[in-house]
Design an enzyme around this catalytic site. Structure first.
Site, PDB file in Angstrom:
ATOM      1  CG  ASN A  40      -0.332   0.045   2.510  1.00 30.28           C
ATOM      2  OD1 ASN A  40       0.781  -0.453   2.673  1.00 30.28           O
ATOM      3  ND2 ASN A  40      -0.995   0.633   3.477  1.00 30.28           N
ATOM      4  CD  GLU A  51       4.817   0.036  13.161  1.00 31.14           C
ATOM      5  OE1 GLU A  51       3.587   0.056  13.414  1.00 31.14           O
ATOM      6  OE2 GLU A  51       5.667   0.425  13.957  1.00 31.14           O
ATOM      7  CB  CYS A  62      -1.953   0.177   8.722  1.00 28.06           C
ATOM      8  SG  CYS A  62      -0.495   1.172   8.775  1.00 28.06           S
ATOM      9  CD  GLU A 103       8.617   0.963  10.678  1.00 29.74           C
ATOM     10  OE1 GLU A 103       9.481   0.739   9.839  1.00 29.74           O
ATOM     11  OE2 GLU A 103       7.399   0.775  10.475  1.00 29.74           O
TER      12      GLU A 103
END
Ligand code: UN1
Length: 481
Positions: free
Chosen positions: A152, A250, A284, A462
């Site tokens: 994505n 993630e 997400c 991150e």
């Protein structure tokens, strides 16, 4: 424009044919083949890992200037080519052209950011509790890092893993998503010209079960950074922990956006529509649960429906398009199934949800809004990853907060309110890694930590300076003269 149509791997500084290839299809136009990309084997992944291992010590010993030069060169080329790469991104993934170019721009900025970070390695020197002893604390690279990314964000997520990996002196084996490998290949092509020594960065395209698995179980891979589904993330973590490798995950989200009675209605609608439907809801960080208090509920719902009726769903490359296609047939079928599930659970499908037939044959779906939903419905507990959102009606702020937190996920959590009191309280009590006040739950800055809680993430954050936590290991030295 190059006429190359078959794209392989990049191993030990050379481009190589993959043992097998898979067609990369444009989801806006199924007759358009973007190219054929590697569908590599576990053995080929092994060769990439060997190359990374062989080159890791020299790169670990490289100077901050050498790292800056490489990362800066990569960032410069990405930014200079952002229109072209953004177009390729939109063509293979289906987000709109401005979104594709915006994501490419973000990727370029991330490399520039970590170029700067390479010049700020830090470290501490402090006196020991013992006489004539100094203590030095430094960060060192962990070695070979496996990077596994989703379809994505085919350039931004690779960028925010690869840039810090290289910045902090690691060697990389990178597996892009099978549905959107073209941006990963472009990144390898750019990296091949950046001055990075051969073998420090390796691209290996293929399926998770072959290439991904080979990376995750390999004893020479010191850490794996993964973004993708919860089910695969769990597998990745299990394998990594079993062999004591570092792991950073993630995964999904079921992100709430709370809208209180005192919200600025126009702003709340814009925030909700952006968060729920932009990038076709395939983030997400998307807002899939709109939790709305009684006093504003009817006005908010009417205005959201009005807004999404006017959204133009279409070919990602058409300049008028606001919502591109769903990425694949599998994802579209899953979305359509959730439309059925929501309806059968008793939710009202207030708008959209149907497959659309447009000029080009693609995976188009009308943005869907469910109303009259309960928090425990499957459409409110399971991540769908499509242009589908639901409204949950609540009586007051406390109930809104409880519903927002009542999820196994905890990535991003938003609130629309003009009340400082509620905004501050939500900021403090939302059980999420990121909180957004009067802003969409999706769409984050690249220089600050990104990540979630509960089922959304595992391991350290991150991006920004916090990325160092995963890509380095701390060494404490005691020195006496
Ligand atoms: C964003 O919202 O700007 O896969 C980024 C995802 C996230 C990235 C979201 N890891 O959707």
């Amino acid at each position: 424009m190059s006429s190359q149509t078959v794209f392989g791997n990049f191993i030990a500084g050379s481009f190589e044919q993959a043992s097998d290839v898979l067609a990369n299809i444009n989801p806006s136009d199924l007759s358009d083949v973007v190219g054929e990309y590697g569908h590599s084997s576990a053995e080929e992944a092994g060769a990439a890992i060997d190359a990374a291992k062989a080159s890791a010590p020299a790169w670990a010993a490289s100077t901050p200037q050498a790292r800056f030069d490489v990362l800066d060169a990569i960032g410069t080329e990405i930014l200079a080519r952002k229109e072209e790469i953004g177009r390729l991104l939109s063509r293979e993934e289906g987000k709109t052209l401005p979104e594709g170019i915006g994501e490419t721009n973000r990727a370029g900025q991330i490399f520039k950011y970590f170029a700067g970070e390479a010049l700020r390695p830090g470290g501490e020197k402090i006196p020991s509790i013992r006489p004539n002893v100094d203590v030095e604390i430094i960060r060192q690279p962990i070695g070979v890092v496996g990077i596994i990314t989703p379809w994505n964000f085919p350039i931004a997520i690779p960028a925010w893993k690869i840039a810090p990996a290289l910045c902090y002196g690691n060697a990389v084996v990178f597996k892009p998503a099978e549905l959107s490998p073209a941006c990963g290949w472009i990144l390898a092509d750019i990296i091949s010209r950046s001055g990075l020594p051969g073998g420090v960065f390796n691209l290996i395209s293929g399926a998770g079960r072959d290439v991904g698995n080979a990376i995750v179980i390999h004893p020479d891979v010191a850490g794996v950074s993964f973004t993708g589904s919860q089910a695969v993330g769990h597998e990745v973590a299990t394998q990594c922990v079993a062999r004591h490798a570092k792991v950073q995950l993630e995964m999904g989200g079921k992100n709430p956006l709370v809208v209180l009675d005192d919200a600025d209605l126009d702003k709340a609608v814009a925030v909700a529509v952006n968060g729920a439907y932009f990038s076709t809801g395939q983030r997400c960080t998307a807002s899939s649960r709109l939790i709305v208090t009684d006093g504003i509920h009817d006005r908010f719902v009417a205005a959201v429906i009005e807004n999404i009726k006017s959204l133009k769903v279409g070919n990602a490359l058409d300049p008028d398009t606001q919502i591109g296609p769903v990425v694949s047939d599998d994802q579209l079928q899953k979305n359509l199934e959730y439309i059925e599930i929501g309806s059968s659970e008793g939710a009202t499908l207030a708008h959209g949800g149907e497959r659309l037939t447009l000029d080009t044959d693609g995976y188009y779906q009308a943005p869907a809004l469910f109303t009259d939903t309960r928090p425990d419905m499957r459409i409110n507990t399971e991540e769908i990853f499509g242009p589908i959102a639901s409204v949950i009606r609540v009586s007051d702020y406390e109930e809104a907060l409880a519903v927002a937190n009542d999820t196994e996920f905890g990535l991003s959590s938003g609130i629309c309110t003009t009340s400082l009191k509620y905004a501050r309280d939500f900021q403090s009590r939302a059980e999420a890694g990121m909180v957004m006040v009067n802003l969409p739950t999706a769409g984050v800055d690249y220089h600050v930590p990104f990540g979630g809680r509960k089922g959304s993430s595992y391991g350290s954050r991150e991006q920004g300076t916090y990325a160092a936590e995963f890509y380095t290991t701390v060494k404490t030295s005691y020195i006496s003269s």
